[in-house]
Scaffold this active site. Sequence first.
Site, PDB file in Angstrom:
ATOM      1  N   ALA A 204       0.798  -1.622   0.148  1.00 27.20           N
ATOM      2  CA  ALA A 204      -0.274   0.031  -0.195  1.00 27.20           C
ATOM      3  C   ALA A 204       0.805   1.406   0.022  1.00 27.20           C
ATOM      4  O   ALA A 204       2.121   1.617   0.547  1.00 27.20           O
ATOM      5  CB  ALA A 204      -0.551   0.158   0.871  1.00 27.20           C
ATOM      6  N   LYS A 205       0.603   2.040  -0.864  1.00 26.07           N
ATOM      7  CA  LYS A 205       1.275   3.641  -0.428  1.00 26.07           C
ATOM      8  C   LYS A 205       0.328   4.162   0.145  1.00 26.07           C
ATOM      9  O   LYS A 205      -0.383   4.762   0.480  1.00 26.07           O
ATOM     10  CB  LYS A 205       0.955   4.181  -1.947  1.00 26.07           C
ATOM     11  CG  LYS A 205       2.021   4.749  -2.028  1.00 26.07           C
ATOM     12  CD  LYS A 205       2.110   5.804  -3.359  1.00 26.07           C
ATOM     13  CE  LYS A 205       3.114   7.535  -3.217  1.00 26.07           C
ATOM     14  NZ  LYS A 205       4.524   7.453  -2.806  1.00 26.07           N
TER      15      LYS A 205
END
Length: 295
Positions: free
Chosen positions: A158-159
């Site tokens: 995930a960013k």
Amino acid sequence: MALVPFDDRDGWIWLDGQFVAWREAKVHVLTHGLHYASAVFEGERMYGGEIYKLTEHTERLFKSAEMLDFEIPFTVAEIDQACKETCARNGLTDAYVRPIAWRGSEMIGVSAQETKIHVAIAVWEWPSYFSPEEKAKGIRMCWAKYKRPSPETEPVHAKATGLYMICTISKHAAEKDGYTDAMMLDYRGYVAESTGSNVFFVKDGVLHTPIPDCFLNGITRQSVIALAKTKGLEVVERHIKPEELAGFTECFVVGTAAEVTPVSQIGEYSFTPGNISLSLMDDYAKMVRRELQPA
Ligand code: PMP
């Protein structure tokens, strides 16, 4: 150079479906995203009026939100459109684009099921993450104190804002010691990535890059692999031990902000920006401006 704070600028920010004056795009201090890092974001670049790989970025934003167990209350097409409109509304054709989604203030606590999901998009001029002089000479990096965590520890693909805590600490430590950035190892001790970009090495004309199994498989990384292959270069994705750096001649980092930036040093290891790094740097710059067929 005087800093112009990011909350005190002219322009427009897209917030939850509407444009608001830049200085009015505020959140309350009791925002879940601020207290518990329930926020995901993107970093994109518009070149000559087109955002490079826009839909891939928007799709990653939605996947990041899903990994943090929340749903963005818009469609991918709506966010794509909003990114373009935010650039247009601010009169920019070359810009950095920053969408962000976060949990609001309805609940403050670990449980946050009822929080409203907010989305904002801000854009600004950001010519180059590293200066042209730094790029030509290659940037100097040290080793980071922190390691990229295992996929059992965090949603590593995930960013997400929370995953950047160790990046900011590591980058600050590097800058205090006169380096431009820090290279992070992963939890197993393999070379992973820098605090905001992926890394490539060159040995005997072949590219070597770490497998992104515990960090972001960057969109730039994927573009550079495809670009290198169209140039007839072999690309090997594998686990790389730090002591192997002694055998590599060139090194460069890649990312939306960093683009393709040669590296001259990582800790005790030195590299010379050579043909492969410099030609990929130039070709990437042409490709994103559509002066070269996309890979
Ligand atoms: N790793 C990290 C930690 C990053 O912040 C970034 C920039 N988003 C990247 C890699 C490269 O990703 P991309 O090429 O998709 O910008």
